[in-house]
Design a protein around this motif. Structure first.
Motif, PDB file in Angstrom:
ATOM      1  N   PRO A  34       0.820  -1.207   0.000  1.00 35.94           N
ATOM      2  CA  PRO A  34       0.000   0.000   0.000  1.00 35.94           C
ATOM      3  C   PRO A  34       0.864   1.272   0.000  1.00 35.94           C
ATOM      4  O   PRO A  34       1.925   1.303   0.627  1.00 35.94           O
ATOM      5  N   ALA A  35       0.419   2.296  -0.698  1.00 38.75           N
ATOM      6  CA  ALA A  35       1.142   3.570  -0.722  1.00 38.75           C
ATOM      7  C   ALA A  35       1.126   4.233   0.648  1.00 38.75           C
ATOM      8  O   ALA A  35       2.105   4.862   1.050  1.00 38.75           O
ATOM      9  N   ASP A  36       0.034   4.073   1.387  1.00 40.44           N
ATOM     10  CA  ASP A  36      -0.112   4.656   2.716  1.00 40.44           C
ATOM     11  C   ASP A  36       0.585   3.753   3.732  1.00 40.44           C
ATOM     12  O   ASP A  36       0.242   2.576   3.868  1.00 40.44           O
ATOM     13  N   TYR A  37       1.545   4.288   4.463  1.00 38.58           N
ATOM     14  CA  TYR A  37       2.336   3.491   5.408  1.00 38.58           C
ATOM     15  C   TYR A  37       1.513   2.983   6.597  1.00 38.58           C
ATOM     16  O   TYR A  37       1.960   2.107   7.336  1.00 38.58           O
ATOM     17  N   GLN A  38       0.308   3.494   6.791  1.00 35.10           N
ATOM     18  CA  GLN A  38      -0.545   3.030   7.884  1.00 35.10           C
ATOM     19  C   GLN A  38      -1.660   2.096   7.407  1.00 35.10           C
ATOM     20  O   GLN A  38      -2.540   1.736   8.178  1.00 35.10           O
ATOM     21  N   VAL A  61       6.574  -1.035   7.832  1.00 31.08           N
ATOM     22  CA  VAL A  61       7.017  -0.969   9.221  1.00 31.08           C
ATOM     23  C   VAL A  61       7.021   0.482   9.696  1.00 31.08           C
ATOM     24  O   VAL A  61       6.698   0.768  10.850  1.00 31.08           O
ATOM     25  N   ASP A  62       7.384   1.401   8.800  1.00 30.65           N
ATOM     26  CA  ASP A  62       7.408   2.824   9.151  1.00 30.65           C
ATOM     27  C   ASP A  62       7.605   3.657   7.886  1.00 30.65           C
ATOM     28  O   ASP A  62       7.651   3.127   6.781  1.00 30.65           O
ATOM     29  N   SER A  63       7.712   4.957   8.097  1.00 25.01           N
ATOM     30  CA  SER A  63       8.018   5.907   7.030  1.00 25.01           C
ATOM     31  C   SER A  63       8.691   7.092   7.698  1.00 25.01           C
ATOM     32  O   SER A  63       8.759   7.159   8.932  1.00 25.01           O
TER      33      SER A  63
END
Length: 151
Positions: A34-38, A61-63
């Motif tokens: 997914p483009a959104d890290y959340q 895992v994060d951004s």
């Protein structure tokens, strides 16, 4: 269980939960995240959670903006539960059997995406050392689980 699109997940032991979007393959043949890290994504070209075969859920895992949906995935332990709610209203409950880390250069595609007997779910995120030059983690964390029950 018959095929049904997964709509949400919950990993209570690490307080990770949320909706699921469908992901496929990139132009180069790699699996999309997914483009959104959340946001977590279900690999729709594989099995649906609860179906016979291997289902796979992926997320960051994060951004640079903060913790990702699977920031604490490496802390999951065998015996922990992963619940996946499906569009048919059923929830598939998976029991974690193993947690492993693999260098991306040695990622076991067949073990993660291929049939392993029964209905299984693998959850994948990045882990290990962060390479500043490539702006990428060197490894992947993979949580392996098997269908335990359905409600």
């Amino acid at each position: 269980m018959s095929r049904s699109t997964p709509v949400s997940f919950n990993i209570a032991s690490i307080k990770a939960q949320g909706s699921l979007i469908s992901v496929g393959l990139n132009a180069d043949g790699s699996v999309q995240v997914p483009a959104d890290y959340q946001q977590a994504g279900w690999y729709q070209q594989g099995r649906a959670p609860g179906e016979q075969g291997s289902a796979v859920i992926l997320g960051h895992v994060d951004s640079y903006k903060g913790m990702g949906v699977f920031f604490y995935l490496k802390k999951v332990k065998p015996g922990d539960m992963i619940d996946v709610t499906r569009a048919d209203g059923k929830t598939a409950h998976f029991k974690v059997t193993d947690v492993r880390m693999y260098l991306k250069s040695q990622f076991p595609d067949q073990l993660v995406f291929g049939a392993r007997g029964g209905a299984t779910l693998q959850v994948v995120t990045c882990g290990g050392q962060f390479d500043q030059a490539t702006k990428s983690y060197e490894s992947n964390v993979v949580v392996f689980s098997s269908l335990d029950s359905v409600t």
